[in-house]
Write a protein that holds these residues in place. Sequence first.
Motif, short mmCIF file in Angstrom:
data_model
loop_
_atom_site.label_atom_id
_atom_site.label_comp_id
_atom_site.label_asym_id
_atom_site.label_seq_id
_atom_site.Cartn_x
_atom_site.Cartn_y
_atom_site.Cartn_z
N SER A 2 0.84 -1.19 0.00
CA SER A 2 0.00 0.00 0.00
C SER A 2 0.88 1.25 0.00
O SER A 2 2.05 1.19 0.38
N PRO A 3 0.32 2.41 -0.38
CA PRO A 3 1.12 3.64 -0.40
C PRO A 3 1.72 3.96 0.97
O PRO A 3 2.80 4.52 1.06
N ALA A 4 1.02 3.62 2.06
CA ALA A 4 1.53 3.90 3.40
C ALA A 4 2.79 3.10 3.71
O ALA A 4 3.59 3.47 4.56
N GLU A 5 2.98 1.97 3.03
CA GLU A 5 4.13 1.12 3.28
C GLU A 5 5.29 1.42 2.34
O GLU A 5 6.38 0.93 2.51
N ASP A 6 5.04 2.22 1.34
CA ASP A 6 6.05 2.54 0.33
C ASP A 6 7.19 3.33 0.96
O ASP A 6 6.99 4.25 1.73
N ASP A 7 8.42 2.97 0.62
CA ASP A 7 9.59 3.68 1.13
C ASP A 7 9.97 4.88 0.28
O ASP A 7 10.91 5.59 0.60
N GLY A 8 9.28 5.10 -0.81
CA GLY A 8 9.61 6.18 -1.73
C GLY A 8 9.10 7.52 -1.24
O GLY A 8 8.60 7.65 -0.13
N PRO A 9 9.25 8.55 -2.07
CA PRO A 9 8.79 9.89 -1.73
C PRO A 9 7.30 9.91 -1.40
O PRO A 9 6.52 9.18 -1.98
N SER A 10 6.92 10.76 -0.47
CA SER A 10 5.54 10.80 -0.01
C SER A 10 4.63 11.61 -0.92
O SER A 10 3.42 11.50 -0.83
N GLY A 11 5.20 12.44 -1.77
CA GLY A 11 4.38 13.32 -2.60
C GLY A 11 4.01 14.60 -1.88
O GLY A 11 3.25 15.41 -2.38
N VAL A 12 4.53 14.78 -0.66
CA VAL A 12 4.28 15.98 0.13
C VAL A 12 5.60 16.73 0.29
O VAL A 12 6.63 16.14 0.60
N HIS A 13 5.56 18.04 0.06
CA HIS A 13 6.74 18.88 0.23
C HIS A 13 6.54 19.77 1.45
O HIS A 13 5.48 20.38 1.62
N CYS A 14 7.54 19.82 2.29
CA CYS A 14 7.51 20.69 3.46
C CYS A 14 8.22 22.00 3.12
O CYS A 14 9.37 21.99 2.69
N ARG A 15 7.53 23.10 3.32
CA ARG A 15 8.07 24.42 3.00
C ARG A 15 8.76 25.08 4.20
O ARG A 15 8.87 26.30 4.27
N LEU A 16 9.22 24.28 5.15
CA LEU A 16 9.81 24.82 6.37
C LEU A 16 10.96 25.78 6.09
O LEU A 16 11.04 26.85 6.69
N ASP A 17 11.83 25.42 5.17
CA ASP A 17 12.97 26.27 4.83
C ASP A 17 12.51 27.65 4.36
O ASP A 17 13.03 28.67 4.81
N GLU A 18 11.53 27.67 3.46
CA GLU A 18 11.03 28.94 2.94
C GLU A 18 10.37 29.78 4.03
O GLU A 18 10.57 30.99 4.10
N LEU A 19 9.57 29.13 4.89
CA LEU A 19 8.87 29.86 5.95
C LEU A 19 9.86 30.42 6.97
O LEU A 19 9.68 31.56 7.45
N LEU A 20 10.89 29.65 7.30
CA LEU A 20 11.91 30.16 8.22
C LEU A 20 12.61 31.37 7.62
O LEU A 20 12.81 32.39 8.31
N ALA A 21 12.97 31.30 6.34
CA ALA A 21 13.64 32.41 5.68
C ALA A 21 12.76 33.66 5.65
O ALA A 21 13.23 34.77 5.94
N GLU A 22 11.48 33.48 5.34
CA GLU A 22 10.55 34.61 5.30
C GLU A 22 10.43 35.31 6.65
O GLU A 22 10.21 36.51 6.71
N ARG A 23 10.58 34.53 7.73
CA ARG A 23 10.41 35.08 9.07
C ARG A 23 11.74 35.43 9.75
O ARG A 23 11.76 35.88 10.89
N GLY A 24 12.84 35.19 9.05
CA GLY A 24 14.14 35.48 9.62
C GLY A 24 14.44 34.64 10.86
O GLY A 24 15.09 35.10 11.78
#
Length: 77
Positions: A2-24
Amino acid sequence: MSPAEDDGPSGVHCRLDELLAERGMTLTRLSELVGVSIVNLSVLKNDRARAIRYSTLSAICRALDCEIGDLLVLARD
């Protein structure tokens, strides 16, 4: 498998880097604010996380003053 058991990419991107940069804000400061290790935040930031607790997600969004949809987006091919 099933997709939940797949070890590959989740198809979800986390924008944490961008949000941290925007907020300094640094990853170290976010770690202090949310009580999550820098290593775990780095895993999330680099799209290597397989799961995230709702409590962690909420804490990150509160610290960054953003919505969940600002942080997590569908990855585009």
